[in-house]
Design a protein around this motif. Sequence first.
Motif, PDB file in Angstrom:
ATOM      1  N   PRO A   1       3.162   6.355  -8.728  1.00  0.00           N
ATOM      2  CA  PRO A   1       2.972   4.900  -8.613  1.00  0.00           C
ATOM      3  C   PRO A   1       1.696   4.533  -7.880  1.00  0.00           C
ATOM      4  O   PRO A   1       1.040   3.544  -8.230  1.00  0.00           O
TER       5      PRO A   1
ATOM      6  N   VAL B   1       4.672   9.742   4.700  1.00  0.00           N
ATOM      7  CA  VAL B   1       5.960   9.025   4.705  1.00  0.00           C
ATOM      8  C   VAL B   1       6.965   9.800   3.853  1.00  0.00           C
ATOM      9  O   VAL B   1       8.094  10.055   4.270  1.00  0.00           O
TER      10      VAL B   1
ATOM     11  N   TYR C   1       6.519  -8.800  -1.937  1.00  0.00           N
ATOM     12  CA  TYR C   1       5.784  -7.526  -1.937  1.00  0.00           C
ATOM     13  C   TYR C   1       4.925  -7.442  -0.671  1.00  0.00           C
ATOM     14  O   TYR C   1       4.551  -8.481  -0.115  1.00  0.00           O
TER      15      TYR C   1
ATOM     16  N   PHE D   1      14.308   2.706   0.466  1.00  0.00           N
ATOM     17  CA  PHE D   1      13.726   3.949  -0.063  1.00  0.00           C
ATOM     18  C   PHE D   1      14.428   5.222   0.438  1.00  0.00           C
ATOM     19  O   PHE D   1      14.844   6.056  -0.370  1.00  0.00           O
TER      20      PHE D   1
ATOM     21  N   PHE E   1      10.460  11.852   5.032  1.00  0.00           N
ATOM     22  CA  PHE E   1      11.798  11.634   4.458  1.00  0.00           C
ATOM     23  C   PHE E   1      12.279  12.856   3.672  1.00  0.00           C
ATOM     24  O   PHE E   1      13.248  12.770   2.936  1.00  0.00           O
TER      25      PHE E   1
ATOM     26  N   ARG F   1       4.132  -1.154 -12.286  1.00  0.00           N
ATOM     27  CA  ARG F   1       3.738  -1.274 -10.886  1.00  0.00           C
ATOM     28  C   ARG F   1       3.586  -2.744 -10.518  1.00  0.00           C
ATOM     29  O   ARG F   1       2.488  -3.298 -10.521  1.00  0.00           O
ATOM     30  N   PRO F   2       4.728  -3.376 -10.198  1.00  0.00           N
ATOM     31  CA  PRO F   2       4.646  -4.787  -9.810  1.00  0.00           C
ATOM     32  C   PRO F   2       4.065  -4.930  -8.403  1.00  0.00           C
ATOM     33  O   PRO F   2       3.889  -3.944  -7.699  1.00  0.00           O
ATOM     34  N   GLY F   3       3.778  -6.139  -8.022  1.00  0.00           N
ATOM     35  CA  GLY F   3       3.375  -6.397  -6.630  1.00  0.00           C
ATOM     36  C   GLY F   3       1.905  -6.229  -6.357  1.00  0.00           C
ATOM     37  O   GLY F   3       1.483  -6.340  -5.209  1.00  0.00           O
ATOM     38  N   THR F   4       1.113  -5.901  -7.393  1.00  0.00           N
ATOM     39  CA  THR F   4      -0.322  -5.724  -7.136  1.00  0.00           C
ATOM     40  C   THR F   4      -1.137  -6.585  -8.070  1.00  0.00           C
ATOM     41  O   THR F   4      -0.654  -7.023  -9.079  1.00  0.00           O
TER      42      THR F   4
ATOM     43  N   GLU G   1      -1.099   3.815  10.519  1.00  0.00           N
ATOM     44  CA  GLU G   1      -1.678   3.108   9.377  1.00  0.00           C
ATOM     45  C   GLU G   1      -0.580   2.359   8.625  1.00  0.00           C
ATOM     46  O   GLU G   1       0.583   2.720   8.700  1.00  0.00           O
ATOM     47  N   GLU G   2      -1.014   1.360   7.885  1.00  0.00           N
ATOM     48  CA  GLU G   2      -0.080   0.597   7.062  1.00  0.00           C
ATOM     49  C   GLU G   2       0.524   1.547   6.032  1.00  0.00           C
ATOM     50  O   GLU G   2      -0.202   2.214   5.299  1.00  0.00           O
ATOM     51  N   SER G   3       1.853   1.632   6.001  1.00  0.00           N
ATOM     52  CA  SER G   3       2.464   2.672   5.167  1.00  0.00           C
ATOM     53  C   SER G   3       3.562   2.159   4.242  1.00  0.00           C
ATOM     54  O   SER G   3       4.364   2.953   3.754  1.00  0.00           O
ATOM     55  N   THR G   4       3.597   0.841   4.020  1.00  0.00           N
ATOM     56  CA  THR G   4       4.582   0.356   3.046  1.00  0.00           C
ATOM     57  C   THR G   4       4.108   0.728   1.640  1.00  0.00           C
ATOM     58  O   THR G   4       2.910   0.927   1.417  1.00  0.00           O
ATOM     59  N   PHE G   5       5.051   0.805   0.719  1.00  0.00           N
ATOM     60  CA  PHE G   5       4.691   1.087  -0.672  1.00  0.00           C
ATOM     61  C   PHE G   5       4.363  -0.249  -1.359  1.00  0.00           C
ATOM     62  O   PHE G   5       5.264  -1.074  -1.520  1.00  0.00           O
ATOM     63  N   PRO G   6       3.114  -0.455  -1.763  1.00  0.00           N
ATOM     64  CA  PRO G   6       2.741  -1.780  -2.288  1.00  0.00           C
ATOM     65  C   PRO G   6       3.434  -2.154  -3.595  1.00  0.00           C
ATOM     66  O   PRO G   6       3.494  -3.317  -3.946  1.00  0.00           O
ATOM     67  N   TRP G   7       3.952  -1.156  -4.307  1.00  0.00           N
ATOM     68  CA  TRP G   7       4.592  -1.430  -5.598  1.00  0.00           C
ATOM     69  C   TRP G   7       6.095  -1.720  -5.450  1.00  0.00           C
ATOM     70  O   TRP G   7       6.784  -1.929  -6.431  1.00  0.00           O
ATOM     71  N   ARG G   8       6.588  -1.703  -4.223  1.00  0.00           N
ATOM     72  CA  ARG G   8       8.009  -1.969  -3.987  1.00  0.00           C
ATOM     73  C   ARG G   8       8.159  -3.251  -3.174  1.00  0.00           C
ATOM     74  O   ARG G   8       7.361  -3.511  -2.274  1.00  0.00           O
TER      75      ARG G   8
ATOM     76  N   ARG H   1      -3.285   7.530  -0.553  1.00  0.00           N
ATOM     77  CA  ARG H   1      -3.474   7.531   0.900  1.00  0.00           C
ATOM     78  C   ARG H   1      -2.576   8.569   1.558  1.00  0.00           C
ATOM     79  O   ARG H   1      -1.374   8.656   1.243  1.00  0.00           O
TER      80      ARG H   1
ATOM     81  N   SER I   1       1.882  -7.052  -0.231  1.00  0.00           N
ATOM     82  CA  SER I   1       0.625  -7.807  -0.317  1.00  0.00           C
ATOM     83  C   SER I   1       0.815  -9.274   0.071  1.00  0.00           C
ATOM     84  O   SER I   1      -0.155  -9.963   0.353  1.00  0.00           O
TER      85      SER I   1
ATOM     86  N   VAL J   1      -1.250   8.720   4.363  1.00  0.00           N
ATOM     87  CA  VAL J   1      -0.099   8.221   5.125  1.00  0.00           C
ATOM     88  C   VAL J   1       1.123   8.025   4.209  1.00  0.00           C
ATOM     89  O   VAL J   1       2.257   8.262   4.630  1.00  0.00           O
ATOM     90  N   LEU J   2       0.875   7.651   2.954  1.00  0.00           N
ATOM     91  CA  LEU J   2       2.008   7.474   2.024  1.00  0.00           C
ATOM     92  C   LEU J   2       2.661   8.824   1.731  1.00  0.00           C
ATOM     93  O   LEU J   2       3.886   8.940   1.642  1.00  0.00           O
TER      94      LEU J   2
END
Lengths: 276, 256
Positions: free
Chosen positions: B178, B160, A135, A103, B164, B253-256, A88-95, B154, A137, B156-157
Amino acid sequence: MPAVDPILVVENIVKRFETQDGVLVAVDDVSFNVMPGEFLSVIGPSGCGKSTLFNVMGGLLGGYEGRISVGGETVRGPHASIGMIFQEESTFPWRTVIDNVAFPLEIAGMAKVERTEKARHFIDLVGLNGFERRYPSELSGGMRQRVSMARTLASEPKILLMDEPFAALDEQTRLLLGDKVLQIQQDLKQTTLLITHNLTEAVQLSDRILVMTYRPGKTKRIVEIALPRPRNSEIVSSDDFGRYVAQIWSDLREEASKGLKDDEARRVRSGGAGAS
Amino acid sequence: MSARGAIQREGIPFVFGILCLLAVITVIEMLIRWGMINPFIVPKPTDIVMSFERIILEENILPRFMMTFGEALMASLMLSVVGISLGVLLHRNTTVRLATQNWVAAIASAPLVLMYPLFLVIFGRSAWTIIMIAFVSALPPVILKTLEGLAGTRAVLINVGRSFKLTPSQLYWKILFPAALPNIFVGVRLGMIFALINIVGVEFLINFGGLGQLVNELAERYDLPGTYAAICFVILVSVVFFIGTERIERWLRPGT
């Protein structure tokens, strides 16, 4: 010349799940070794326990029988030597891209300047330079998976564990990203274990392919892929490539058919239960 | 190109929104002038605009505005800190969640403002009565949306983070929190709406001060344009809070 020890040893893994219908054996006595720098793919039909094996090897799933060791050290939970890339897509959308890739370095306590520099190196490696401040998105699905890959590579794992990372992508993007994976694997001599159900992807990338049976997931056969390296996606047009695909498909066909029949039977049962 | 894109993305919808508002006001004005809406129930928008100067100069609007704004700010800060903390507690402790979640949801729909005499007894006739009623009434949406946001992260996050080897605290601060922020801010905004309604309502009821009391006084005098003008100032408080929370959310929370 001394014999090289395997970097990853998977011994007699059995994983069972309690379900409403009783005990389900997802993985049954699976064993294999992975040598340093090797690219091994695990292929099998849907429901054969590939992703269960992925989670077991990554230390995300416990309660199994058998033993997994990395460089002689038994794996109990997530291991610093194993880097995981998820389906699944697992990037952090806020980063941003660079903050995503940095990270694991941030978690490791690396100074910002140093981790930014290192993250840039891995962004460059996956071919995303110029997108550092974007980002997720703002990126395509393929680019996001490359961000995930760069993030995992930044933690410099001894073993890269990938669970169908290109499953959601179209075939052309998948082939091109396969080239990128091959190039990275060859440049870094990265030991890689790929879980997939895609035949061409497995043959294109692998040194060996472990074919699994349909439920319970067992080792059906391990196929050596003696295609020349370095490789790229042009290899798919060669006769040898076609022969390997045909050979593995003949192994897989029977298992995939069992899976399909089982799935149909389950749907009929659930439909009948719903109607009654 | 990017400046042009920004104008198309933000400028045009903003102008379109203003034009729609002006169009609605114009339609109401015309309907009143044509006698289709009774002017003794809904005053003409032009009369409301004309009454702003009078309200500002004669009705001591700035201290009243600041009072309502201050009460809303205090209630919002309290409900953000306490509501988010309780949401985290409910997320972390399954027993507490199962034991209390339905109660929290039930409180969200209870008209707690009717308990204002009890609050008057406890806190006296002071701003704290107003703040506490607003705080208690607005708490449930913040708790529930925080819980929803954390629980909806989610898998998956989280995996992740686990891959780590994040500590539970790092997992919370670097991933869960976040990821849950958009939901948390929805809860905070809902809470602010609840809080402001309660603040103005209790100011109205106990005649303590602020914009609620002014609305009450102007309504008692049957000064309808003035009443609606005072309501516009209440809306202004709400707008300031919305803009503020939006900025904070974009910063966190930028980027959204």
